[in-house]
Design an enzyme around this catalytic site. Structure first.
Site, PDB file in Angstrom:
ATOM      1  N   ASP A 185       0.668  -1.236   0.033  1.00  0.00           N
ATOM      2  CA  ASP A 185       0.048  -0.115  -0.364  1.00  0.00           C
ATOM      3  C   ASP A 185       0.972   1.308  -0.143  1.00  0.00           C
ATOM      4  OD1 ASP A 185      -2.952   1.097   0.642  1.00  0.00           O
ATOM      5  OD2 ASP A 185      -1.817   2.271   2.213  1.00  0.00           O
ATOM      6  N   GLU A 208       1.585  -0.281  -4.893  1.00  0.00           N
ATOM      7  CA  GLU A 208       0.566   0.823  -5.133  1.00  0.00           C
ATOM      8  C   GLU A 208       1.287   1.991  -5.151  1.00  0.00           C
ATOM      9  OE1 GLU A 208      -1.694   2.668  -2.365  1.00  0.00           O
ATOM     10  OE2 GLU A 208      -3.432   2.978  -3.705  1.00  0.00           O
TER      11      GLU A 208
END
Ligand code: NOJ
Length: 561
Positions: free
Chosen positions: A215, A283
């Site tokens: 993330d 990401e």
């Protein structure tokens, strides 16, 4: 022993050609009637996923969390939130997925924890405890006329666009939160923090997970001198999100990001874990002026044998032929030049972006499915995309997303793309026996798995055909990509080819009108699948074929010997 890249090249790698299904656990399938999806619910649906051609799952966070950002605020990286089940439920899901030939990658959130994490509780207790340097603490820059502390710089929180600094009375200091105020940023310059994350990775790898989605990686490294972010000269105060008032050149994306990710790659290659292939996908949304080089920087900075950045062009580019033709040619040429180990990783939608059918249109979304599932690398399908699910208008009193609640200009935020999966025409779309945590789309009686399964022309049938084709085709998994002329400005054409295997050609008509394309000399095309339910493409002549408005079609190409 660690595998050398050459050994990796010799065998099939599961990320190549993977059909990855992205599950937002809250919204997929509730098994206990509390209105929130759970791990047991996911396990019940593995047959469905297998029938779609899915070869891997990515699960958004299921860890214990106060749910300030619906699981991206983690209070314990080693367990499962009781809302989603237990660790045993996770083990059972993992085994069952593997029995279905489906890999499982899980979300790793390294930039921040929840403020309820014990690390943060300890860190905020004093300036000199063993965890005191695990987060980013700073003294006030100054005090205003009323004696209030002034934040160290102008950085903004991504979700709400307010200051990214929060005052803490106990320490008499600010802490940084690049996301919600309840998501304090960890201090990645501290080697103990990096080691803690490696241990988290080892724990889940040891349990058998096949990899991670990592993330918000750009925020792992910021300007260590904490200079202000510059103002955005193009900012329109009346329309743009508060966060867009600045250009984020200091608050994220500094070069150590790649060194940290490379350390994570090393964990995936530790001898204990190489009995099977592990992989991570990172990401990061590149700045639009610098897209290609930003993606390449990840391939260079990480080990492409075990990691790839998400490619978010499917969420960002307009649905127009020129930008897609340009991007695909440049991106795949660059990857081929860099290393045969590079794996592309396409996602056209996710839990942070509008649904693809809402963004580009229903017929266009069917074309996009043909494209997604015939491009090289990993193809991520966000749950419900296979049905053509659309963004759902959320009544103001049911808005849950902290981004929407924090910045009034954010409208209803990310809830519209997070509504429950539509399984059937039964009450609550078969998602729950209870009250769903977000409203169910009005169209659920027709747009659902049960109904679309019976319809040969449905979006679900199209996805099933494409997904299983990709799963079973060596060419679509490992073949090269070359973009070529279609003889028509509005139509993108590309080949997928692999020695000794059938060659595929995909045509995508971006126009809202019929278009006639040319067929490569000496090729005979046999239609495999088309996005247009009532297609006429089998009627191609020897030299040309006609595509309907927004039709995308896949052919096997044969050349007479
Ligand atoms: C990206 C996640 O996808 C998003 O949902 C979350 O709010 C932020 N990172 C913060 O973790």
């Amino acid at each position: 022993m660690n595998e050398s890249p050459n050994t990796t090249l010799l065998r099939e790698r599961w990320p190549e050609g993977a059909v990855v299904y992205h599950i937002y656990p809250r919204s997929f399938q509730d098994s206990n009637g509390d209105g929130v999806g759970d791990l047991k619910g996911i396990e019940q649906r593995l047959d469905y996923l297998q029938s779609l051609g899915v070869t891997a799952l990515w699960l958004s966070p299921f860890y214990p969390s106060p749910m300030a950002d619906f699981g991206y605020d983690i209070a314990d990286y080693y367990d499962v939130d009781e809302l989603f089940g237990t660790l045993d439920d996770f083990r059972s899901l993992l085994t069952a997925a593997h029995n279905h030939d489906i890999k499982v990658i899980i979300d790793l959130v390294p930039n921040h924890t929840s403020d309820a994490h014990q690390w943060f509780i300890d860190s905020s207790a004093s300036r000199d405890n063993p965890k005191s340097d695990w987060y980013i603490w700073r003294d006030a820059k100054d005090h205003d006329a009323r004696g209030n502390p002034i934040a160290p710089n102008n950085w903004l929180d991504v979700l709400t666009g307010h200051s990214a600094w929060q005052w803490n009375e106990t320490r008499g200091q600010f802490y940084l939160h690049s996301f919600d105020v309840r998501q304090p940023d960890l201090n990645w310059t501290n080697p103990e923090v990096r080691e803690a994350f490696k241990n988290i990775m080892r724990y889940w790898l040891d349990m058998g997970v096949d990899g991670f989605r990592v993330d918000a990686v750009y925020w792992l490294a910021k300007d260590p001198l904490l200079h202000d972010d510059p103002e955005n000269p193009k900012y329109r105060a009346s329309e743009d999100l508060l966060y867009e008032a600045l250009l984020h050149t200091k608050s994220c994306g500094w070069p150590p990001v790649y060194a940290y990710l490379s350390e994570m790659c090393d964990v995936l290659k530790e001898p204990e874990f190489t009995s099977k292939e592990r992989f991570m996908v990172t990401e990061a949304y590149p700045e639009r002026h610098n897209v290609l080089s930003a993606y390449l920087q990840f391939y260079v900075g990480m080990d492409p044998a075990v990691a790839a950045p998400f490619n978010f062009e499917g969420t960002a580019l307009p649905w127009e032929v020129a930008p897609w033709r340009d991007f695909l040619s440049r991106f795949h040429t660059a990857l081929d030049e860099l290393s045969p180990l590079c794996v592309a990783s396409y996602a056209f939608g996710n839990h942070d972006k509008p649904r693809v059918a809402s963004r580009i249109g229903v017929n266009e979304a069917r074309s996009a499915a043909v494209m997604l599932l015939t491009l090289p690398g990993m193809a991520f399908i966000y749950y419900g995309e296979e049905l053509g699910m659309q963004d759902v208008a959320i009544p103001i009193d049911r808005v849950r997303d902290p981004a929407a609640l924090g910045d009034p200009k954010n409208g209803i935020g990310r809830d519209p793309e997070r509504t429950p999966m539509q399984w059937s025409a039964a009450e609550n779309a078969g998602f729950t026996q209870g009250t769903p945590w977000l409203p169910i789309a009005d169209d659920y009686t027709s747009v659902n798995v049960e109904t679309q399964s019976l319809n040969a022309q449905s979006s679900l049938t199209l996805y099933r055909t494409l997904g299983t084709l990709r799963r079973d085709s060596a060419t679509l998994k490992r073949g090269s990509l070359s973009v070529h002329s279609s003889g028509c400005d509005d139509v993108l054409a590309y080949d997928r080819a692999l020695n000794g295997h059938e060659q595929y050609v995909t045509y995508v008509n971006f126009a809202d009108q019929t278009r006639i394309c040319t067929i490569e000399p000496n090729n005979t095309l046999t239609l495999v699948v088309s996005s247009a339910a009532d297609t006429v493409v089998p009627h191609e002549s020897k030299n040309s074929l006609t595509l309907q408005a927004h039709e995308a079609a896949v052919f096997v190409a044969t050349t007479p010997s």
